[in-house]
Design a protein around this motif. Structure first.
Motif, PDB file in Angstrom:
ATOM      1  N   LEU A 219       0.819  -1.211   0.000  1.00 25.17           N
ATOM      2  CA  LEU A 219       0.000   0.000   0.000  1.00 25.17           C
ATOM      3  C   LEU A 219       0.855   1.264   0.000  1.00 25.17           C
ATOM      4  O   LEU A 219       0.359   2.345  -0.302  1.00 25.17           O
ATOM      5  N   GLY A 220       2.126   1.140   0.347  1.00 24.03           N
ATOM      6  CA  GLY A 220       3.013   2.298   0.404  1.00 24.03           C
ATOM      7  C   GLY A 220       4.219   2.117  -0.500  1.00 24.03           C
ATOM      8  O   GLY A 220       4.413   1.072  -1.125  1.00 24.03           O
ATOM      9  N   ARG A 221       5.066   3.135  -0.545  1.00 24.10           N
ATOM     10  CA  ARG A 221       6.229   3.113  -1.430  1.00 24.10           C
ATOM     11  C   ARG A 221       7.440   2.446  -0.790  1.00 24.10           C
ATOM     12  O   ARG A 221       8.327   1.974  -1.489  1.00 24.10           O
ATOM     13  N   GLY A 222       7.506   2.406   0.518  1.00 22.11           N
ATOM     14  CA  GLY A 222       8.682   1.862   1.182  1.00 22.11           C
ATOM     15  C   GLY A 222       8.777   0.349   1.063  1.00 22.11           C
ATOM     16  O   GLY A 222       7.799  -0.347   0.756  1.00 22.11           O
ATOM     17  N   ASP A 223       9.974  -0.160   1.302  1.00 19.67           N
ATOM     18  CA  ASP A 223      10.195  -1.606   1.290  1.00 19.67           C
ATOM     19  C   ASP A 223       9.598  -2.240   2.541  1.00 19.67           C
ATOM     20  O   ASP A 223       9.554  -1.630   3.610  1.00 19.67           O
ATOM     21  N   VAL A 224       9.135  -3.475   2.404  1.00 18.88           N
ATOM     22  CA  VAL A 224       8.554  -4.209   3.529  1.00 18.88           C
ATOM     23  C   VAL A 224       9.201  -5.585   3.605  1.00 18.88           C
ATOM     24  O   VAL A 224       9.679  -6.125   2.599  1.00 18.88           O
ATOM     25  N   PRO A 225       9.267  -6.184   4.790  1.00 17.97           N
ATOM     26  CA  PRO A 225       9.770  -7.558   4.881  1.00 17.97           C
ATOM     27  C   PRO A 225       8.763  -8.529   4.279  1.00 17.97           C
ATOM     28  O   PRO A 225       7.557  -8.297   4.321  1.00 17.97           O
ATOM     29  N   MET A 226       9.265  -9.618   3.706  1.00 11.90           N
ATOM     30  CA  MET A 226       8.391 -10.636   3.139  1.00 11.90           C
ATOM     31  C   MET A 226       8.731 -11.993   3.745  1.00 11.90           C
ATOM     32  O   MET A 226       9.879 -12.430   3.723  1.00 11.90           O
ATOM     33  N   ILE A 227       7.712 -12.643   4.327  1.00 11.20           N
ATOM     34  CA  ILE A 227       7.869 -13.972   4.897  1.00 11.20           C
ATOM     35  C   ILE A 227       7.449 -14.982   3.833  1.00 11.20           C
ATOM     36  O   ILE A 227       6.333 -14.905   3.316  1.00 11.20           O
ATOM     37  N   VAL A 228       8.326 -15.915   3.534  1.00  9.19           N
ATOM     38  CA  VAL A 228       8.049 -16.909   2.497  1.00  9.19           C
ATOM     39  C   VAL A 228       7.812 -18.254   3.163  1.00  9.19           C
ATOM     40  O   VAL A 228       8.659 -18.749   3.905  1.00  9.19           O
ATOM     41  N   VAL A 229       6.645 -18.841   2.910  1.00 14.99           N
ATOM     42  CA  VAL A 229       6.298 -20.132   3.491  1.00 14.99           C
ATOM     43  C   VAL A 229       5.753 -21.035   2.386  1.00 14.99           C
ATOM     44  O   VAL A 229       5.555 -20.614   1.252  1.00 14.99           O
ATOM     45  N   GLY A 230       5.509 -22.286   2.751  1.00 13.17           N
ATOM     46  CA  GLY A 230       4.984 -23.237   1.773  1.00 13.17           C
ATOM     47  C   GLY A 230       6.068 -24.120   1.200  1.00 13.17           C
ATOM     48  O   GLY A 230       7.263 -23.753   1.167  1.00 13.17           O
ATOM     49  N   GLY A 231       5.665 -25.291   0.726  1.00  9.73           N
ATOM     50  CA  GLY A 231       6.623 -26.259   0.208  1.00  9.73           C
ATOM     51  C   GLY A 231       7.395 -25.799  -1.003  1.00  9.73           C
ATOM     52  O   GLY A 231       8.502 -26.280  -1.263  1.00  9.73           O
ATOM     53  N   GLY A 232       6.841 -24.842  -1.764  1.00  5.35           N
ATOM     54  CA  GLY A 232       7.519 -24.369  -2.972  1.00  5.35           C
ATOM     55  C   GLY A 232       8.272 -23.074  -2.781  1.00  5.35           C
ATOM     56  O   GLY A 232       8.593 -22.393  -3.761  1.00  5.35           O
ATOM     57  N   SER A 233       8.580 -22.723  -1.542  1.00  4.82           N
ATOM     58  CA  SER A 233       9.171 -21.408  -1.264  1.00  4.82           C
ATOM     59  C   SER A 233      10.562 -21.223  -1.848  1.00  4.82           C
ATOM     60  O   SER A 233      11.058 -20.098  -1.929  1.00  4.82           O
ATOM     61  N   VAL A 234      11.213 -22.316  -2.274  1.00  3.98           N
ATOM     62  CA  VAL A 234      12.542 -22.181  -2.889  1.00  3.98           C
ATOM     63  C   VAL A 234      12.475 -21.401  -4.194  1.00  3.98           C
ATOM     64  O   VAL A 234      13.509 -20.934  -4.701  1.00  3.98           O
ATOM     65  N   LEU A 235      11.270 -21.226  -4.736  1.00  3.91           N
ATOM     66  CA  LEU A 235      11.134 -20.480  -5.990  1.00  3.91           C
ATOM     67  C   LEU A 235      11.380 -18.987  -5.803  1.00  3.91           C
ATOM     68  O   LEU A 235      11.731 -18.292  -6.754  1.00  3.91           O
ATOM     69  N   ILE A 236      11.184 -18.482  -4.592  1.00  2.00           N
ATOM     70  CA  ILE A 236      11.313 -17.048  -4.350  1.00  2.00           C
ATOM     71  C   ILE A 236      12.777 -16.689  -4.153  1.00  2.00           C
ATOM     72  O   ILE A 236      13.464 -17.276  -3.306  1.00  2.00           O
ATOM     73  N   PRO A 237      13.291 -15.710  -4.921  1.00  2.00           N
ATOM     74  CA  PRO A 237      14.699 -15.323  -4.759  1.00  2.00           C
ATOM     75  C   PRO A 237      14.926 -14.568  -3.454  1.00  2.00           C
ATOM     76  O   PRO A 237      13.984 -14.102  -2.809  1.00  2.00           O
ATOM     77  N   ASP A 238      16.178 -14.435  -3.062  1.00  2.00           N
ATOM     78  CA  ASP A 238      16.515 -13.707  -1.836  1.00  2.00           C
ATOM     79  C   ASP A 238      16.429 -12.199  -2.014  1.00  2.00           C
ATOM     80  O   ASP A 238      16.372 -11.459  -1.029  1.00  2.00           O
ATOM     81  N   ASP A 239      16.442 -11.755  -3.261  1.00  2.00           N
ATOM     82  CA  ASP A 239      16.405 -10.313  -3.547  1.00  2.00           C
ATOM     83  C   ASP A 239      15.180 -10.037  -4.413  1.00  2.00           C
ATOM     84  O   ASP A 239      15.125 -10.450  -5.572  1.00  2.00           O
ATOM     85  N   VAL A 240      14.194  -9.337  -3.839  1.00  2.05           N
ATOM     86  CA  VAL A 240      12.949  -9.019  -4.547  1.00  2.05           C
ATOM     87  C   VAL A 240      12.730  -7.514  -4.481  1.00  2.05           C
ATOM     88  O   VAL A 240      12.807  -6.922  -3.399  1.00  2.05           O
ATOM     89  N   PRO A 241      12.488  -6.843  -5.622  1.00  2.00           N
ATOM     90  CA  PRO A 241      12.233  -5.396  -5.598  1.00  2.00           C
ATOM     91  C   PRO A 241      11.072  -5.040  -4.672  1.00  2.00           C
ATOM     92  O   PRO A 241      10.019  -5.689  -4.690  1.00  2.00           O
ATOM     93  N   GLY A 242      11.262  -4.027  -3.844  1.00  2.88           N
ATOM     94  CA  GLY A 242      10.223  -3.597  -2.923  1.00  2.88           C
ATOM     95  C   GLY A 242      10.208  -4.340  -1.608  1.00  2.88           C
ATOM     96  O   GLY A 242       9.399  -4.040  -0.732  1.00  2.88           O
ATOM     97  N   VAL A 243      11.121  -5.300  -1.447  1.00  2.07           N
ATOM     98  CA  VAL A 243      11.176  -6.115  -0.238  1.00  2.07           C
ATOM     99  C   VAL A 243      12.484  -5.828   0.496  1.00  2.07           C
ATOM    100  O   VAL A 243      13.567  -5.912  -0.090  1.00  2.07           O
ATOM    101  N   SER A 244      12.384  -5.498   1.775  1.00  2.51           N
ATOM    102  CA  SER A 244      13.578  -5.174   2.549  1.00  2.51           C
ATOM    103  C   SER A 244      14.347  -6.424   2.959  1.00  2.51           C
ATOM    104  O   SER A 244      15.572  -6.399   3.082  1.00  2.51           O
ATOM    105  N   GLU A 245      13.626  -7.521   3.193  1.00  3.30           N
ATOM    106  CA  GLU A 245      14.261  -8.753   3.639  1.00  3.30           C
ATOM    107  C   GLU A 245      13.327  -9.918   3.344  1.00  3.30           C
ATOM    108  O   GLU A 245      12.120  -9.830   3.560  1.00  3.30           O
ATOM    109  N   VAL A 246      13.882 -11.016   2.838  1.00  2.39           N
ATOM    110  CA  VAL A 246      13.111 -12.237   2.614  1.00  2.39           C
ATOM    111  C   VAL A 246      13.396 -13.204   3.763  1.00  2.39           C
ATOM    112  O   VAL A 246      14.543 -13.582   3.995  1.00  2.39           O
ATOM    113  N   LEU A 247      12.351 -13.560   4.499  1.00  3.99           N
ATOM    114  CA  LEU A 247      12.495 -14.424   5.670  1.00  3.99           C
ATOM    115  C   LEU A 247      11.946 -15.809   5.359  1.00  3.99           C
ATOM    116  O   LEU A 247      10.838 -15.952   4.838  1.00  3.99           O
ATOM    117  N   ARG A 248      12.728 -16.845   5.701  1.00  6.94           N
ATOM    118  CA  ARG A 248      12.307 -18.232   5.504  1.00  6.94           C
ATOM    119  C   ARG A 248      12.402 -18.942   6.853  1.00  6.94           C
ATOM    120  O   ARG A 248      13.424 -19.532   7.186  1.00  6.94           O
TER     121      ARG A 248
END
Length: 520
Positions: free
Chosen positions: A404-433
C-alpha cells in the motif's frame, strides 16, 4: 510424566498437499507431515492424521483440540456438487424488484441449488424505519409451495444489518411451515451493506450446510478411529477459529481459510506483526498482508465460483506460480502454467527423472534448491533459466500490487515451494524463511485464536460511545459463541465509517473481538 491434554493438532487442506502438525503447550512442533490432497479431500485428511499420530512423541490421549482448515466448501461451489437446494426469500418489495435473486449467477450453479426464489413486501430504510410492512402471508405461501422440495432456506432483507426484524419474522414462518429443524441462513448474520452481494453470500451459506455437516461427521469419525477425544474447531477466513457447531451453521466462513492460516502461521514463526507473506504451493502462490498480527481483509466484493459476495475475506492475490508449474518453450520464449503437476512432482519433474519441465527444476538448476535425483539435461537449461526470469518478474509484480506504500517491507516466504522465491525481490527489505515454513498453514490453524465480528449501520444521535460499546458487546458474544474463553475476550479492531449526505449522524461500525480457546 507429561500432563494430559497438552497437545493440539492442526490440519490444513491445500490444492496439492494436506498438511498436519502437532504442537505442545509451548507451541513447539512435536510432529508434522505433508500428504497428497485427494479428490474427495477427506481421504487426504485421514492420511495426514494417521501420519502425525504415528509419531512416537504423540500420545492421542494428550490431544485437547483439533483445528481444521479445509477446502471442502470452496470445492463444492466450484464443482457444483453436494449442494443443498435452497428456498431464497428476499424481503424488499417494492424497493428491490428490478434485480431478481440469482442475478449474474452461472446457470449451472443456479440449477444445482434449485433456483427457487421469491420477493415479498418489506424491508427497512438506512435509519431503521420500515419501508412497508412485512408480508407474512406471501412469505407463508412461498414456503408452503416448496414444502418437501428444498433442503434449506436463505432470507435477506433490505437494510437488515440496520434492523433484522423482517428476516427474523420470515425465519419463524419458515420453521413453522418447513419444520423446526430446517436449515436457515439470515443475511444480517453473514454479510454487510450491499443487498445483492449479501444475499448471494447467504444463499451460498445455506447451500453449503450439508457439506459442512458431512465434513464434521467424517472428521469426528476419523478422530475416533485414532481414539482422539478432543474439541474440534474449524479455521475461518480471518485467521481465527470457530467451534464445530458454529462452522456447521456458517460454512461459508471457511472459504479462504487456507491463505489466512498461512499468514497467521508466518506471523507466529517469525514474530512479526506487519509484513508481506508469500505462500508458495505446488500449483499457485498466494500473497497476503499481515497487519497487526492478522490477515488484511479485502475491501472489495469477493467472487466465489462466479458469484459476487461481500462477506469478509482475506485480501489475497493468487498467481499461477508453484513448484509444480509446467514450463513450456514457445517461439517468443517460455510460458508458465497455469497447469501444474501438483503432488506428482516426484514422478514427473526433470529433477526426479521425469519428462516434464517444472519451476522446481528451474530452481534446482539455479541452485536455489538442492533436491531431486537427476541432473537437468543441457538442452533444457536455457528454457529453465528463462522460466525463472519470468517467475521472478511475476513475483515482483505481485509484491508491488499488494503493497500500500512506497517503502520496502519484509516478506515472509512459506509453503513447500518457497525455494522459488529469490533472496532479492524489488520492494522487499528482507526475505524471511522461518523454520517449519513448509507447514506454516497447519501451524497457523493450530495456534489460532477464536474471534467474533459485529458489523452494523447505526445512528450516532444517541451517542457515539454508546453505539461502539453496543457493537463491541455483540462482537464479544459472537466470539464466545464461536468457542472463545469468555473471561479473556478482547476487542482488537474497531472500524467506523461515517455515511455522508444524511439528515443525522449515521455510521457503519465494525468490531472484531478475539480470545483464546475456551476450556474443555
Amino acid at each position: 510424566m507429561a500432563s494430559k491434554l497438552d497437545l493440539r493438532l492442526g490440519i490444513d487442506v491445500g490444492g496439492t498437499h494436506t498438511d498436519a502438525v502437532v504442537l505442545d503447550r509451548d507451541n513447539a512442533v512435536v510432529a508434522k507431515t505433508k500428504q497428497p490432497t485427494t479428490p474427495d479431500v477427506t481421504t487426504g485428511v485421514r492420511a495426514a492424521i494417521a501420519a502425525v499420530v504415528s509419531h512416537p512423541s504423540v500420545e492421542t490421549i494428550r490431544i485437547s483440540h483439533v483445528m481444521l482448515g479445509t477446502t471442502h466448501a470452496t470445492n463444492a461451489v466450484l464443482e457444483r456438487r453436494r449442494l443443498h437446494t435452497v428456498a431464497v426469500l428476499r424481503v424488499g418489495a417494492p424497493s428491490s424488484v428490478a434485480v431478481r435473486p440469482f442475478f449474474g449467477w452461472p446457470d449451472d450453479l443456479v440449477s444445482a441449488i434449485g433456483g427457487h426464489a421469491e420477493i415479498v413486501r418489506g424491508g427497512f430504510e438506512y435509519d431503521g424505519r420500515e419501508i412497508v410492512p412485512f408480508d407474512a402471508g406471501a412469505t407463508r405461501d412461498f414456503f408452503v409451495s416448496l414444502k418437501g422440495k428444498v433442503d434449506a432456506v436463505a432470507v435477506s432483507a433490505v437494510f437488515s444489518p440496520m434492523s433484522a426484524d423482517h428476516e427474523l419474522a420470515a425465519a419463524d414462518i419458515a420453521r413453522d411451515v418447513l419444520g423446526q429443524a430446517v436449515i436457515l441462513s439470515l443475511s444480517h448474520e453473514i454479510g454487510s451493506l450491499g443487498l445483492l452481494p449479501r444475499e448471494n453470500a447467504t444463499i451460498l451459506n445455506s447451500a453449503l450446510t450439508g457439506v459442512a455437516r458431512e465434513v464434521a461427521a467424517a472428521l469426528t469419525t476419523s478422530l475416533g478411529e485414532h481414539e482422539i477425544d478432543a474439541s474440534v474447531l474449524f479455521a475461518q477466513n480471518d485467521g481465527t477459529l470457530m467451534a464445530l457447531d458454529y462452522a456447521v451453521r456458517f460454512p461459508i466462513l471457511t472459504i479462504g481459510s487456507g491463505p489466512a492460516n498461512s499468514i497467521r502461521g508466518a506471523a507466529f514463526l517469525t514474530g512479526l506483526t506487519d509484513a508481506l507473506v508469500a505462500d508458495v504451493g505446488g500449483t499457485s502462490t498466494d500473497f497476503g498482508m499481515l497487519v497487526n498480527g492478522f490477515p488484511r481483509e479485502s475491501a472489495a466484493n469477493v467472487d466465489i465460483g462466479g458469484v459476487s459476495t461481500n462477506f469478509r475475506m482475506p485480501d489475497v492475490l493468487a498467481i499461477a506460480l508453484g513448484g509444480g508449474t509446467v514450463v513450456r518453450a514457445t517461439e517468443g520464449g517460455v510460458t508458465l502454467g497455469p497447469d501444474s503437476v501438483g503432488f506428482r512432482l516426484p514422478q514427473e519433474a526433470l529433477s526426479f527423472g521425469g519428462s516434464t519441465p517444472t519451476l522446481t527444476d528451474a530452481a534446482v538448476h539455479a541452485r536455489r534448491a538442492q533436491i531431486g535425483t537427476a541432473r537437468v539435461s543441457p538442452d533444457k537449461e536455457a528454457v529453465l533459466e528463462q522460466a525463472l526470469v519470468v517467475a521472478d518478474g511475476m513475483v515482483a509484480e505481485a509484491v508491488d500490487r499488494m503493497k500500500l506504500g512506497r517503502g520496502d517491507v519484509p516478506m515472509i516466504v512459506v509453503g513447500g515451494g518457497s525455494v522459488l522465491i529469490p533472496d532479492d525481490v524489488p520492494g522487499v527489505s528482507e526475505v524471511l524463511r522461518p523454520e517449519h515454513f513448509d507447514v506454516a498453514n497447519a501451524i497457523g490453524a493450530a495456534i489460532a485464536q477464536v474471534s467474533g465480528r459485529w458489523d452494523e449501520v447505526v445512528s450516532l444521535a444517541p451517542g457515539r460511545s454508546a453505539a461502539i460499546e453496543s457493537a463491541s458487546a455483540q462482537a464479544r458474544v459472537r466470539a464466545i459463541q464461536a468457542g472463545a474463553d469468555p473471561d479473556h475476550v478482547e476487542i482488537v479492531e474497531i472500524d467506523e465509517i461515517p455515511l455522508a449526505y444524511l439528515t443525522e449522524p449515521v455510521a457503519r461500525i465494525s468490531v472484531k473481538a478475539v480470545g483464546p480457546l475456551g476450556r474443555l
